[in-house]
Design an enzyme around this catalytic site. Sequence first.
Site, PDB file in Angstrom:
ATOM      1  N   ASP A 179      39.386   3.849 -18.380  1.00  0.00           N
ATOM      2  CA  ASP A 179      39.390   2.407 -18.596  1.00  0.00           C
ATOM      3  C   ASP A 179      40.716   2.060 -19.266  1.00  0.00           C
ATOM      4  OD1 ASP A 179      39.083   3.103 -21.265  1.00  0.00           O
ATOM      5  OD2 ASP A 179      36.979   2.492 -21.386  1.00  0.00           O
TER       6      ASP A 179
ATOM      7  N   SER B 184      36.490   7.411 -30.513  1.00  0.00           N
ATOM      8  CA  SER B 184      35.954   7.527 -29.153  1.00  0.00           C
ATOM      9  C   SER B 184      36.433   8.760 -28.390  1.00  0.00           C
ATOM     10  CB  SER B 184      36.313   6.277 -28.347  1.00  0.00           C
ATOM     11  OG  SER B 184      37.709   6.090 -28.365  1.00  0.00           O
TER      12      SER B 184
ATOM     13  N   HIS C 162      40.809   4.651 -22.551  1.00  0.00           N
ATOM     14  CA  HIS C 162      40.371   6.047 -22.694  1.00  0.00           C
ATOM     15  C   HIS C 162      40.755   6.904 -21.499  1.00  0.00           C
ATOM     16  CE1 HIS C 162      37.466   3.536 -25.045  1.00  0.00           C
ATOM     17  NE2 HIS C 162      37.865   4.387 -25.966  1.00  0.00           N
TER      18      HIS C 162
END
Length: 352
Positions: free
Chosen positions: A327, A38, A330
Site C-alpha cells: 500500500d 506496523s 508498507h
Amino acid sequence: MKAILMCLVASLYFQGNNGTTYLPDNVSVPAIIALGDSLLDSGNNNYIKTLTKANFPPYGKDFVGGKPTGRFTNGKTLGDFLAKGLGVKEYLPAYLDPHIKDTDLLTGVSFASGGTGYDPLTSTLATVIPISVQLEMFKQYISKIKKKVGEEAANNTINNSVFFFSSSSNDFLTNYYVFPFRRLEYDVQRYGNKLVKIAADYIREIHKLGARRIVVFSAPPFGCIPIERTLAGGLNRQCVDKYNKAAQMFNNMLKQEIQILASSLPETKVVLADLYNPLMSIIENPRQYGLEVIDKGCCGTGKIENSYLCNKLSKMCRNESKYLFWDSLHPTEKGCDIFISLILPDLVKNLF
Ligand SMILES: *[C@@H]1O[C@H](CO)[C@@H](O)[C@H](O)[C@H]1NC(C)=O
Ligand SMILES: *[C@@H]1O[C@H](CO)[C@@H](O)[C@H](O)[C@H]1NC(C)=O
Ligand SMILES: *[C@@H]1O[C@H](CO)[C@@H](O)[C@H](O)[C@H]1NC(C)=O
Ligand SMILES: *[C@@H]1O[C@H](CO)[C@@H](O)[C@H](O)[C@H]1NC(C)=O
C-alpha cells in the site's frame, strides 16, 4: 559479458529466499519477540479501537488461506521472515490474538502495533498501543510462560531469545512533518535526539526484564515512501530529501547510542539493523532485485491508499511480486523477503 554475468548473479542472489534459515549449526533461538510498529505488527491492532487496521481484504491476499490477519501487507511481514530466518517458526503470531496457544507463546510473539512510535504522542494520536504498554504486555507474557514451564526454563528462553524494535517513521511522519505538533516544539535534530533517548530507555528496560540479544531497526528512507512522495515530493513525486536527511541524522545518533548501550550492558548484544541503505539500494536499482515498481503501492492508485482506504473496492496492480510497496506505506511480502535476505546474514554474525 562480465557485467551481464554479475547482474545475473546479483539477481539470482537477491530475489529473496522465501525464508531460508541463516543460523549457524551450533546456535538455536528459542523465541523471537517483536515490539514497535506496523513493520512487525502481526494483528494486535485487530483487538483495539483504532483506525489503523489491516484485517480486511485485500490485506492478507497471499497469506495462508488468503486470509487478512491484521498484517499490513499482502502476506508475511518482516517479523514472520525473521522468525523463519532465525529457525524459530513460519509465522510470528500477535500476542493479543485470543486463539494464541502456549506453544506459540514459548516460541515468541509480536507486541507491535501499527501506527506507534517511540514518542508517546505518536501512539496517542493514532490511538494504538504505546511501546510502554507493549513492555507491560511483555511482563504479563513472562509470567504466563513462567507458569507454563517454570521460572528457570522461562529465564533461559528470555535470555536466549532475539528481541526486535521497529519504530521512528511514525514519529517523524505523523507527528513532525505531516502534522506539526512536535515541529512547534523541537527542531529536527533535537526531536531526533529525544527519540533516541526514549529508544535507549526502552532498550535498558527490556534488558532489565532479561533480554540479552536486542536488534533495533534504524529509520528507513521514509522520504521515499509512496504517500510521502505524493504529499511532499512535488509534481514528479520524488523522494522527499528533507525527510531522508532527517532519517539519516536520526540513524547516526541512534548508532552512537547503541554503541554506548552495547558496551555498557553486560553480556548483552545490542545491534542496529540498517533499514536505510538496503531499502535505498532497492529503490535505486529495483531490477537488480527482481522488482519493477518502487514509487507506488500495489493497492489502488498506490499513491495514497493504506489501512481503510485500501479495501476490497480498490483496483489492484497486476502482480504485487514486482512491487516494493503493497500500500502507500508498507512493503509487500516480496519486499520484506528481499530486505531480510539482505540484512540477516550480517545480523546473525553480529548477534551470535
Ligand atoms: C559457533 O561456532 C562458531 C564457529 O565455529 C564459533 O565462533 C562460535 O563461538 C560458536 N557459537 C556458540 C554459541 O557456540
Ligand atoms: C530468573 O531471572 C530472574 C531475573 O533475572 C532472577 O531474579 C531469578 O533468580 C531467576 N530464576 C531462576 C530460577 O533462575
Ligand atoms: C544468558 O545467555 C547468555 C548467552 O547465551 C549466557 O552467556 C548467559 O550465561 C546466560 N545467563 C543466564 C542467567 O542464563
Ligand atoms: C509475478 O512476478 C513474479 C516475479 O517477477 C513472477 O515470478 C510471477 O510469475 C508473476 N506472476 C504472474 C501471475 O504474472
